[in-house]
Design a protein around this motif. Structure first.
Motif, PDB file in Angstrom:
ATOM      1  N   ALA A   1     -68.751 -20.766 -22.168  1.00  0.00           N
ATOM      2  CA  ALA A   1     -69.068 -19.711 -23.337  1.00  0.00           C
ATOM      3  C   ALA A   1     -68.996 -18.388 -22.879  1.00  0.00           C
ATOM      4  CB  ALA A   1     -70.744 -19.822 -23.651  1.00  0.00           C
ATOM      5  N   ILE A   2     -68.913 -18.075 -21.734  1.00  0.00           N
ATOM      6  CA  ILE A   2     -68.556 -16.784 -20.991  1.00  0.00           C
ATOM      7  C   ILE A   2     -67.125 -16.462 -21.411  1.00  0.00           C
ATOM      8  CG2 ILE A   2     -68.789 -15.269 -19.107  1.00  0.00           C
ATOM      9  CD1 ILE A   2     -71.250 -16.177 -18.350  1.00  0.00           C
ATOM     10  N   ALA A   3     -66.391 -17.548 -20.868  1.00  0.00           N
ATOM     11  CA  ALA A   3     -64.842 -17.540 -20.849  1.00  0.00           C
ATOM     12  C   ALA A   3     -64.298 -17.004 -22.531  1.00  0.00           C
ATOM     13  CB  ALA A   3     -64.102 -18.637 -20.404  1.00  0.00           C
ATOM     14  N   ALA A   4     -65.237 -17.763 -23.264  1.00  0.00           N
ATOM     15  CA  ALA A   4     -64.719 -17.455 -24.568  1.00  0.00           C
ATOM     16  C   ALA A   4     -65.129 -16.105 -25.229  1.00  0.00           C
ATOM     17  CB  ALA A   4     -65.478 -18.414 -25.700  1.00  0.00           C
ATOM     18  N   ALA A   5     -66.296 -15.503 -24.632  1.00  0.00           N
ATOM     19  CA  ALA A   5     -66.694 -14.385 -24.712  1.00  0.00           C
ATOM     20  C   ALA A   5     -65.865 -12.915 -24.310  1.00  0.00           C
ATOM     21  CB  ALA A   5     -68.106 -14.145 -24.573  1.00  0.00           C
ATOM     22  N   LEU A   6     -65.069 -13.289 -23.207  1.00  0.00           N
ATOM     23  CA  LEU A   6     -64.276 -12.474 -22.736  1.00  0.00           C
ATOM     24  C   LEU A   6     -63.290 -11.898 -23.761  1.00  0.00           C
ATOM     25  CD1 LEU A   6     -63.741 -13.706 -19.115  1.00  0.00           C
ATOM     26  CD2 LEU A   6     -65.254 -11.556 -19.824  1.00  0.00           C
TER      27      LEU A   6
ATOM     28  N   ILE B   1     -54.708 -16.229 -14.821  1.00  0.00           N
ATOM     29  CA  ILE B   1     -55.661 -17.334 -14.608  1.00  0.00           C
ATOM     30  C   ILE B   1     -55.341 -18.324 -13.266  1.00  0.00           C
ATOM     31  CG2 ILE B   1     -57.042 -19.541 -15.415  1.00  0.00           C
ATOM     32  CD1 ILE B   1     -55.752 -18.536 -18.385  1.00  0.00           C
ATOM     33  N   ILE B   2     -56.230 -18.442 -12.544  1.00  0.00           N
ATOM     34  CA  ILE B   2     -55.943 -19.272 -11.176  1.00  0.00           C
ATOM     35  C   ILE B   2     -56.729 -20.359 -11.279  1.00  0.00           C
ATOM     36  CG2 ILE B   2     -55.823 -19.301  -8.668  1.00  0.00           C
ATOM     37  CD1 ILE B   2     -55.328 -16.346  -8.551  1.00  0.00           C
ATOM     38  N   LEU B   3     -56.529 -21.612 -11.419  1.00  0.00           N
ATOM     39  CA  LEU B   3     -57.265 -22.923 -11.612  1.00  0.00           C
ATOM     40  C   LEU B   3     -57.630 -23.407 -10.078  1.00  0.00           C
ATOM     41  CD1 LEU B   3     -58.775 -24.750 -13.310  1.00  0.00           C
ATOM     42  CD2 LEU B   3     -56.675 -26.033 -13.422  1.00  0.00           C
TER      43      LEU B   3
ATOM     44  N   LEU C   1     -59.003 -19.874 -21.824  1.00  0.00           N
ATOM     45  CA  LEU C   1     -58.419 -18.504 -21.727  1.00  0.00           C
ATOM     46  C   LEU C   1     -56.911 -18.560 -21.662  1.00  0.00           C
ATOM     47  CD1 LEU C   1     -60.745 -17.550 -18.710  1.00  0.00           C
ATOM     48  CD2 LEU C   1     -60.718 -16.451 -21.038  1.00  0.00           C
ATOM     49  N   LEU C   2     -56.147 -19.911 -21.546  1.00  0.00           N
ATOM     50  CA  LEU C   2     -55.010 -20.100 -21.259  1.00  0.00           C
ATOM     51  C   LEU C   2     -54.006 -19.346 -22.166  1.00  0.00           C
ATOM     52  CD1 LEU C   2     -53.074 -21.665 -19.195  1.00  0.00           C
ATOM     53  CD2 LEU C   2     -52.965 -23.613 -20.787  1.00  0.00           C
ATOM     54  N   ASN C   3     -54.276 -19.378 -23.504  1.00  0.00           N
ATOM     55  CA  ASN C   3     -53.014 -18.745 -24.355  1.00  0.00           C
ATOM     56  C   ASN C   3     -53.829 -17.535 -24.990  1.00  0.00           C
ATOM     57  OD1 ASN C   3     -51.312 -21.014 -24.360  1.00  0.00           O
ATOM     58  ND2 ASN C   3     -52.688 -22.227 -25.450  1.00  0.00           N
TER      59      ASN C   3
END
Length: 256
Positions: free
Chosen positions: A107-112, A139-141, A131-133
């Motif tokens: 959810a934090i990723a979505a909120a950035l 991004i480093i996975l 975050l990808l698109n």
């Protein structure tokens, strides 16, 4: 409360554990008008049943666990979104952000915000996909063995990669948090990776739903004082916030 049967005392102790997260043997002995030895026996039996962890002077509730990652991603979505918005507010451009697995961290990723100008290093495929698109993210996975219940990579490969990172900020996933017992996890391998994340980061933040506060899990990750920012829900009492603030300078309440 004299004359209670042992089963009644255990039920009442478990109710208090579920309501407060922590109990003290001395307080329970006074309430039940019985000996601390009797209370400690009840706590030992409850611990053997998996309800609590015995600590000096009392016991802590065991943090809730067991649901699959897919189920956790669908649970308490609005609550986690509120925590995520509050957590995302501390991120600054140009930072390297280490993002652990977990539904609240997704959810934090979505909120950035878009165009955040961040490097996000994560072992969460879910966060990576979010975050990808979107613009403004490098991004480093983190690779390694994907653990299904955690929905993320762990093991030796992931550990080695995390040890090579110098992050400005880590959003750490935590199964349990208590001021005395610190941050804990349910899996030894995950706990080892989380310890490496803490070591690799200048600052550590945790966003946590209320049911995981004042609880225990088997594997130690970090002392409570290692957490620079703790984001909690609005239903956390003032008394509990004050206790959390004794070990963490920045206890921030997420508002709906």
């Amino acid at each position: 409360m004299e004359g209670l049967l042992p089963e009644e005392r255990e039920r009442l102790i478990l109710e208090r554990l579920r309501a407060q997260g922590r109990v003290l043997a001395s307080e329970l002995a006074a309430q039940f008008q019985t000996s601390e030895h009797t209370v400690r026996r009840h706590l030992r039996e409850l611990a053997e049943q998996g309800h609590c962890k015995r600590v000096y002077g009392g016991a802590l509730l065991i943090s809730p666990s067991g649901e699959s990652a897919a189920i956790r991603l669908r649970e308490a979505v609005d609550r986690k979104a509120c925590l995520a918005v509050a957590a995302a507010s501390i991120v600054r451009p140009k930072q390297i952000v280490l993002l652990d697995t977990g539904s609240t961290n997704a959810a934090i990723a979505a909120a950035l915000p878009d165009n955040a100008d961040l490097t996000v290093v994560t072992n969460s495929p879910e966060a990576c996909a979010i975050l990808l698109n979107r613009p403004g993210f490098d991004i480093i996975l983190i690779g390694g063995r994907i653990v299904r219940h955690a929905a993320g990579s762990t093991g030796a490969t992931a550990l080695l990669q995390v040890q090579q990172i110098k992050a400005d900020l880590c959003f750490l996933g935590a199964c349990a948090f208590d001021p005395d017992e610190g941050v804990a996890a349910f899996d030894a391998e995950e706990a080892e990776l989380k310890r490496a994340m803490v070591k690799a980061s200048s600052q550590v933040a945790i966003a946590m739903t209320s049911e995981k506060l004042m609880t225990a899990a088997p594997f130690f990750v970090a002392p409570a004082a290692a957490v620079d920012y703790l984001f909690v829900e609005a239903d956390v009492t003032a008394e509990r916030r004050a206790l959390l603030q004794t070990v963490c300078d920045n206890v921030m309440v997420a508002r709906s």
